[in-house]
Design an enzyme around this catalytic site. Structure first.
Site, PDB file in Angstrom:
ATOM      1  CG  LEU A 167      31.247   0.328 -27.862  1.00 44.13           C
ATOM      2  CD1 LEU A 167      29.965   0.302 -28.686  1.00 44.13           C
ATOM      3  CD2 LEU A 167      31.792  -1.080 -27.675  1.00 44.13           C
ATOM      4  N   GLY A 168      34.542   3.563 -28.462  1.00 50.55           N
ATOM      5  CA  GLY A 168      35.396   4.429 -29.271  1.00 50.55           C
ATOM      6  C   GLY A 168      35.177   5.875 -28.893  1.00 50.55           C
TER       7      GLY A 168
ATOM      8  CB  VAL B 168      30.675   5.369 -29.408  1.00 50.77           C
ATOM      9  CG1 VAL B 168      29.549   4.374 -29.692  1.00 50.77           C
ATOM     10  CG2 VAL B 168      30.629   6.514 -30.408  1.00 50.77           C
TER      11      VAL B 168
ATOM     12  CE  LYS C 251      28.851   8.548 -32.727  1.00 50.43           C
ATOM     13  NZ  LYS C 251      29.212   8.742 -34.154  1.00 50.43           N
TER      14      LYS C 251
ATOM     15  N   GLY D 128      36.060  10.253 -30.232  1.00 49.33           N
ATOM     16  CA  GLY D 128      36.592  11.201 -31.196  1.00 49.33           C
ATOM     17  C   GLY D 128      36.633  12.581 -30.575  1.00 49.33           C
TER      18      GLY D 128
ATOM     19  CG  ASP E 243      32.060   9.391 -47.704  1.00 51.85           C
ATOM     20  OD1 ASP E 243      32.819   8.887 -48.559  1.00 51.85           O
ATOM     21  OD2 ASP E 243      32.445   9.754 -46.583  1.00 51.85           O
TER      22      ASP E 243
END
Length: 457
Positions: free
Chosen positions: A21-22, A29, A44, A24, A137
């Site tokens: 999915l992604g 993930v 993750k 970094g 945040d």
């Protein structure tokens, strides 16, 4: 590689691993499926050695512990944490509906729809505050919508693992996120996490109803000025109740800002409120597998390299900064500079996309070439000293590295002792030119920045 079963896609006999999915710096993930319940999850996968080496272990341990406290229907849930010799696995709730603000991009929401999302947002934030957890945040990227149309807040407790959505991190973050930050965060006067979250909720409500930000300007300092004075106008289609509510939440004075408990008591908020939403603000007794002993998850489990790096992590740990901390440190963006005198000649700051170890190595080389001795190196701080005494004692220079994202850092260099003129000469002639290979951008030089002249007046 992940520790998978022989058939190639079963993780630890529990989850079937699907598409990526992604990814970094520290994590990838994947979509996953619980092979017993068939439930979709997000997995993750964290490289254990990488986070040991950069000193993120203690922070991640704390944040996993926090996740045990924030189990709420409108917060993305951490189901399970598992570990092997080389990897840590976070099994998270899978939210496939996308970001809430993708809906806003298509046009502002009607009042009833905006109210529903705001009710869910405030309910979740209030729940976390009751357990001493603050987001600090809240922003568009943190608000998702599931397939049933319910809001889900992400990064409550796992913010240290959140990947920057763009490789240059700070550049885009400073352009996007500051519009949601409270005045007291910008002014560097210290802040209360509860009140900061409340302000962000107010900005989010405005955006849902208006379709645009209350504080926006092409000039960042001008936008900060507007935030500091809460200078905004509600559009004509806001009802009188919404106008009053937004104005009381977006109060630049945190002491008089409307608290979340009062927001939840207003007629506008309670209209059409799902009673189950409030009833669910009770901590569930459902167990969280493998979270009872966080330290077990992070044990080396036979990995000697992990153990060694864990023992060394305190010496190399960096201060972790979010975008607002970085902006506040940058003189060009710091509102406190409008009211307080600062000596720009004694310090310099730059951002770098290099790793912390590469930055430290470069700083050590520069110190050596500049005839400085590195006296101390710990916690991301290098203390350098000259070989002999000058007019005002031995020249001492500190260099501190702050982490913005795992792949983006801020470096602050400042004179700690000695003659300012001697420092300025050394900095301009030797140190600054030698650092150019690792510099992404110099900070706080908007007014007096000139092309590199290698020391020429």
């Amino acid at each position: 590689m992940m520790e998978l079963e022989k058939n190639g896609n079963i993780l630890l006999r529990r989850y079937e691993i699907g598409k990526l999915l992604g990814q970094g710096t520290f994590a990838k993930v994947y979509h996953g499926r619980n092979i017993v319940t068939s439930q979709s999850v997000a997995i993750k996968v964290i490289d254990k050695d990488k986070i040991f080496k950069v000193g993120l272990m203690d922070q991640i341990k704390r944040e996993i512990s926090v996740m045990k406290l924030v189990r709420h229907p409108n917060i993305v849930q951490l189901y399970e944490v598992m570990a092997t010799k080389s990897k840590i696995y976070f099994v998270l709730e899978y939210v496939k509906g996308g970001e809430l603000f993708n809906k806003v991009a298509k046009g502002r929401l009607k009042e009833d729809a905006a109210r529903k999302y705001f009710q869910q947002l405030v309910s979740a934030v209030d729940f976390c505050h009751s357990r001493g957890v603050y987001h600090r945040d809240l922003k568009p990227e943190n608000l998702l919508v599931d397939e049933n149309g319910n809001l889900k807040i992400t990064d409550f407790g796992l913010s240290a693992l959140a990947e920057s959505r763009r490789q240059d991190g700070l550049l885009h973050t400073t352009c996007g996120t500051p519009a949601y930050v409270a005045p007291e965060v910008i002014s560097r006067k210290g802040y209360d996490g509860v009140k900061v979250d409340t302000w962000s909720c107010g900005v989010i409500l405005f955006v849902l109803m208006a379709g645009y930000l209350p504080f926006q300007d092409s000039n960042l300092m001008e936008m900060y000025r507007k935030i500091g004075k809460a200078e905004f106008k509600c559009p004509a289609w806001f009802s009188s109740d919404v106008r009053k509510l937004v104005s009381r939440i977006l109060d630049p004075n945190p002491r008089s800002r409307m608290p979340i408990t009062k927001i939840m008591e207003t007629y506008w908020f309670k209209k059409g409120l799902d009673s189950k939403l409030i009833l669910k603000n009770v901590e569930t007794n459902e167990p969280v597998t493998a979270l009872a002993d966080v330290n077990v998850v992070f044990s080396s489990m036979g990995s000697s390299s992990s153990k060694k790096t864990e023992e060394k992590q305190d010496a190399g740990k960096l201060t972790n900064l979010n975008a607002f901390d970085i902006i506040s440190l940058s003189e060009g963006f710091d509102l406190s500079g409008l009211f307080e005198e600062t000596d720009k000649k004694k310090e310099a700051r730059f951002t770098s996309s290099q790793s912390a170890s590469a930055i430290i190595s470069k700083l050590e080389d520069v110190a050596s070439c500049s005839k400085l001795t590195v006296k101390k190196k710990e916690g991301g701080v290098l203390k350098m000293e000259g070989a002999s005494e000058g007019r005002k004692g031995v020249l001492a220079i500190d260099a501190e590295i702050f982490e913005v994202t795992p792949s983006f850092h801020l470096v602050e260099i400042k004179k700690n002792n000695g003659d300012t003129l001697e420092y300025q000469h050394l900095w301009k002639e030797d140190m600054k030119p030698a650092l150019k290979d690792i510099v992404w951008a110099w900070q706080g030089e908007r007014q007096d920045q000139q092309p590199e002249d290698h020391g020429q007046p």
